[in-house]
Motif scaffolding. Structure first.
Motif, mmCIF file in Angstrom:
data_model
loop_
_atom_site.group_PDB
_atom_site.id
_atom_site.type_symbol
_atom_site.label_atom_id
_atom_site.label_comp_id
_atom_site.label_asym_id
_atom_site.label_seq_id
_atom_site.Cartn_x
_atom_site.Cartn_y
_atom_site.Cartn_z
ATOM 1 N N ARG B 141 0.859 -1.180 0.000
ATOM 2 C CA ARG B 141 0.000 0.000 0.000
ATOM 3 C C ARG B 141 0.902 1.238 0.000
ATOM 4 N N GLY B 142 0.636 2.188 -0.866
ATOM 5 C CA GLY B 142 1.516 3.348 -1.004
ATOM 6 C C GLY B 142 0.779 4.661 -0.934
ATOM 7 N N ALA B 168 -0.459 13.144 -9.021
ATOM 8 C CA ALA B 168 -1.380 12.998 -7.885
ATOM 9 C C ALA B 168 -2.797 12.689 -8.370
ATOM 10 N N LYS B 169 -3.188 13.317 -9.457
ATOM 11 C CA LYS B 169 -4.529 13.107 -9.999
ATOM 12 C C LYS B 169 -4.656 11.716 -10.632
ATOM 13 N N ASP B 170 -3.673 11.373 -11.436
ATOM 14 C CA ASP B 170 -3.722 10.098 -12.165
ATOM 15 C C ASP B 170 -3.748 8.887 -11.245
ATOM 16 N N TRP B 171 -2.998 8.949 -10.162
ATOM 17 C CA TRP B 171 -2.774 7.740 -9.374
ATOM 18 C C TRP B 171 -3.597 7.660 -8.094
ATOM 19 N N ASN B 172 -4.233 8.751 -7.687
ATOM 20 C CA ASN B 172 -4.989 8.693 -6.438
ATOM 21 C C ASN B 172 -6.136 7.685 -6.562
ATOM 22 N N GLY B 173 -6.151 6.698 -5.679
ATOM 23 C CA GLY B 173 -7.220 5.699 -5.683
ATOM 24 C C GLY B 173 -6.973 4.507 -6.589
ATOM 25 N N GLN B 174 -5.834 4.477 -7.266
ATOM 26 C CA GLN B 174 -5.533 3.330 -8.149
ATOM 27 C C GLN B 174 -5.304 2.050 -7.340
ATOM 28 N N ALA B 175 -5.242 0.935 -8.061
ATOM 29 C CA ALA B 175 -5.009 -0.397 -7.459
ATOM 30 C C ALA B 175 -6.031 -0.644 -6.355
ATOM 31 N N ASP B 176 -7.301 -0.496 -6.697
ATOM 32 C CA ASP B 176 -8.397 -0.697 -5.728
ATOM 33 C C ASP B 176 -8.215 0.163 -4.482
ATOM 34 N N THR B 180 -2.687 5.972 -2.871
ATOM 35 C CA THR B 180 -3.234 7.322 -2.752
ATOM 36 C C THR B 180 -2.077 8.300 -2.903
ATOM 37 N N THR B 181 -2.401 9.588 -2.968
ATOM 38 C CA THR B 181 -1.351 10.559 -3.264
ATOM 39 C C THR B 181 -1.430 11.791 -2.349
ATOM 40 N N MET B 182 -0.363 12.541 -2.357
ATOM 41 C CA MET B 182 -0.273 13.793 -1.601
ATOM 42 C C MET B 182 0.444 14.834 -2.477
ATOM 43 N N MET B 183 0.471 16.069 -2.000
ATOM 44 C CA MET B 183 1.259 17.116 -2.661
ATOM 45 C C MET B 183 2.385 17.526 -1.707
ATOM 46 N N GLU B 201 -2.381 25.477 -2.699
ATOM 47 C CA GLU B 201 -3.568 25.715 -3.538
ATOM 48 C C GLU B 201 -3.925 24.455 -4.346
ATOM 49 N N ALA B 202 -2.892 23.851 -4.906
ATOM 50 C CA ALA B 202 -3.115 22.625 -5.684
ATOM 51 C C ALA B 202 -3.688 21.513 -4.806
ATOM 52 N N ALA B 203 -3.187 21.441 -3.571
ATOM 53 C CA ALA B 203 -3.695 20.411 -2.645
ATOM 54 C C ALA B 203 -5.184 20.638 -2.357
ATOM 55 N N HIS B 204 -5.578 21.908 -2.233
ATOM 56 C CA HIS B 204 -6.997 22.223 -2.045
ATOM 57 C C HIS B 204 -7.788 21.801 -3.284
ATOM 58 N N GLU B 205 -7.261 22.165 -4.418
ATOM 59 C CA GLU B 205 -7.942 21.872 -5.684
ATOM 60 C C GLU B 205 -8.170 20.364 -5.832
ATOM 61 N N LEU B 206 -7.156 19.571 -5.472
ATOM 62 C CA LEU B 206 -7.259 18.114 -5.658
ATOM 63 C C LEU B 206 -7.776 17.410 -4.398
ATOM 64 N N ASN B 207 -8.038 18.189 -3.360
ATOM 65 C CA ASN B 207 -8.510 17.616 -2.092
ATOM 66 C C ASN B 207 -7.538 16.565 -1.542
ATOM 67 N N LEU B 208 -6.254 16.941 -1.469
ATOM 68 C CA LEU B 208 -5.214 16.002 -1.031
ATOM 69 C C LEU B 208 -4.467 16.539 0.190
ATOM 70 N N PRO B 209 -3.863 15.648 0.957
ATOM 71 C CA PRO B 209 -3.026 16.097 2.086
ATOM 72 C C PRO B 209 -1.684 16.637 1.586
ATOM 73 N N LEU B 210 -0.962 17.283 2.475
ATOM 74 C CA LEU B 210 0.363 17.822 2.175
ATOM 75 C C LEU B 210 1.441 17.115 2.994
#
Lengths: 433, 433
Positions: B141-142, B168-176, B180-183, B201-210
């Protein structure tokens, strides 16, 4: 004549003249008789041959401070201060120990040490004839000593001293020299000055080295100052302790004068980093000791304050912690930490002529590490890998005095299943008593 | 439907309501569906049965800070200061890294992590699509993030940021959902303030942690004060960093105000004790952070500054070092250190609802430890034994998302021989280039 010929191995020799060597090693009976890049010529007749491919050979590790039987108390008391741990938890349980408990606790410890690459251990305990029997049987090399506590009536003091002398005399040089002995007052704070003097005298009489705990906690140093008007090193010096070869366990709280005096007297230190951290005793001044020229070796202390007996852990801790605490990333380099577990250990025991290195003429006390594992790649800086990435679990084979005592991770001379079961039974009985 | 029924095991659950349990666990597909003392009733139909005798099961370990590809540089530079190590040794070598180097360096790291019981790793590096491919294939798990350094022209900054967002966009949630991804801005001292703001700002846009490195060395804190007139926590706070869930690697040098602010903002810390010691960065104020209510997890950092990826080592170091340095033997008790490697790791990643514990409904990310070894006897305080005597080498089996990825110490989805050989080849090519 027993001959072993290791072919195509990687040898971490701990000999500065050629630290890492790829080639061949030949053992005859208890000694290394050849180590070189070329195959031995003529080929050793009738030798058992071992393919060293993928294995790293190095001297067996030397654990210079242990109380093996206390492995029975592994996990019995964690996360408590030294004095509480010792006086409220350890001593009451140890008071219940029988010969059986010492036998199986020690056997458990020796099995763990052998499997993790320790070939020589110092043991300070009582019922030492049992410890000696376990050492004899298991194949490990032991430097054994009956530690005496003098907080008792004069008759009892004398009785303990007689027992310690008798043990030291009876067992020194046994098992073809695999077992040697020392004399040990437990600590300056548990032995009155005149009792320490009598023990020193006995060490002279028997021509043996001395071992003791010293300056493990700040409180103990303060107590020494309050009672005797000086710090422990000066106190022991006045009592003649350093007139014999001396090994001091812990030595955490030292000032500059004490370090200078230890160097002058040629006393050696057994640094026990895991135990000192776990009991919150502090961090010994190892970089300063090494700079002053003091021989610093490594010990695990007992599994009741560590809680394992893997000397690779102590080596790694030593290489890491002094950097972090001093702020100097060059403090205790990898090579120095590995020497503390091998060459300096031998020196601390006055046995540097016969062990601690892979070298022609030395005792054949050595270990083989399975280096074909991800954490040893890329296979370049093998010495660094051993220190910073290695573990006792990477040890595959162990030889002591030329005899194989561990093969593919299994003890050959101890019945591990029985040892584990008996140790479990002993602990449960101790709890019930 | 894939079903696994583990019988007669010992389960260290990390669930305070029942920390240690002897009994049964049932897994269906990717989830734990039963854990209890009694056998499941009715018996799960068609389940593969596993005899848990002699094994201890616990949640997989969570490594919250790594740079996996740097395993290629294990042992390449030891015993040097952070800035020398980083700027003169690591960066020049890393500048030569190709896709192949990242692939095999990461594979080597993942093999080591899986075999030593890590089931989730955070990776901050570049060429992250390769890292993601390795994670996908190996079964681990990554939580992956392209770390960006902003010491470059504005066009390059923008290019890197676009790349990081795209990954971050392409891979978030992949492999079932296993990936997941972060910025991640690399650090306050390698990213200008306005660049950090754009990443936030990008993290907000993609709803990701930092994720970022922060306050690893004293020099870096001083530099922050000199350049920006405040310490790093305040600096990041002003840039809006804590308006997102944030994970801070290292956080060694913090004052009381910074600890209070981190607690207030709900930021999590990745404590990297071995790396901080080895690079002489110092000892993080972990007891104070825990007392303040900050989530403290554990990371190995890379094998170039550790030099291994065994999270059990970090757990043990954490339990030991803070006692020794603070003088308080109750600092970071064993149970707390083990939580830092499991429950708190999950919390630091915002995944505490699905991992870090053995509990019905949780993801089936768990490991089995061979507890029938001398260093785990007497078999009483198993939690203490895991922390103070355990090692990644004691891990026998590993499951992630209900799928077995390590069996009897061997990776099932990675070709270990190929990984080792390719990593060796890559390192030798790097040296030659």
């Amino acid at each position: 004549m027993n001959r072993l010929w290791i072919e195509n191995g990687t040898f971490v020799t701990m000999d500065d003249s050629r630290p890492v060597l790829k080639g061949h090693m030949v053992v005859e009976n208890d000694r290394i008789v050849y180590l070189g890049e070329e195959a031995p010529s003529p080929a050793p007749e009738g030798a058992q041959r071992l393919n060293g491919q993928g294995l790293v050979f190095m001297p067996g590790l030397i654990n210079t401070h242990a109380h093996s039987a206390m492995s029975l108390l592994r996990g019995y008391s964690d996360d408590e201060a030294l004095q509480v741990w010792l006086e409220q938890k350890m001593w009451p349980m140890e008071a219940k120990f029988t010969d059986e408990d010492v036998r199986w606790g020690t056997s458990l410890a020796v099995a763990e040490m052998l499997k993790s690459g320790t070939t020589t251990f110092v043991d300070m305990y009582d019922r030492m004839h049992i410890v000696a029997e376990v050492a004899m049987q298991s194949g490990i090399r032991g430097v054994l000593t009956r530690g005496v506590i003098g907080l008792c009536l004069p008759e009892i003091q004398t009785e303990k001293l007689m027992e310690a002398k008798q043990f030291a005399k009876d067992w020194n040089g046994q098992a073809d020299g695999r077992i040697t002995t020392m004399m040990s007052p437990h600590a300056p704070y548990t032995c009155p000055p005149d009792y320490i003097e009598r023990i020193v005298e006995a060490a002279h009489e028997l021509n043996l080295p001395l071992h003791t705990h010293m300056s493990e906690s700040m409180a103990e140093v303060q107590q020494n100052v309050n009672e005797y008007g000086c710090r422990p090193v000066e106190h022991l010096d006045k009592l003649g302790f350093f007139s014999r070869p001396a090994l001091l366990a812990h030595a955490v709280h030292l000032n500059d004068d004490e370090i200078a005096l230890l160097a002058e007297r040629g006393a050696a230190v057994s640094h026990n980093p895991a135990s000192n951290l776990k009991l919150a005793s502090g961090v010994a001044r190892v970089p300063e000791l090494l700079r002053a020229g003091v021989t610093v070796s490594l010990g695990t202390d007992s599994a009741a304050s560590n809680n394992n007996l893997d000397l690779f852990d102590e080596i790694r801790l030593t290489a890491l912690i002094h950097k972090g605490v001093s702020g100097d990333p060059t403090a205790v380099p990898a090579s120095e930490a590995l020497k503390m577990g091998t060459v300096y250990g031998a020196r601390a025991l006055g046995q540097e002529k016969q062990m601690g290195m892979l070298k022609q003429g030395m005792k054949a006390d050595f270990i083989a590490i399975d280096a074909d594992q991800p954490h040893f790649y890329p296979q370049t800086e093998i010495l660094s890998h051993l220190v910073y990435a290695g573990s006792g679990r990477d040890v595959k084979h162990v030889w002591i005095d030329g005899r194989q005592v561990v093969r593919s991770g299994e003890c050959l001379l101890l019945d591990e299943s029985k040892v584990k079961a008996e140790a479990q039974r002993c602990f449960e009985r101790l709890l019930a008593r």
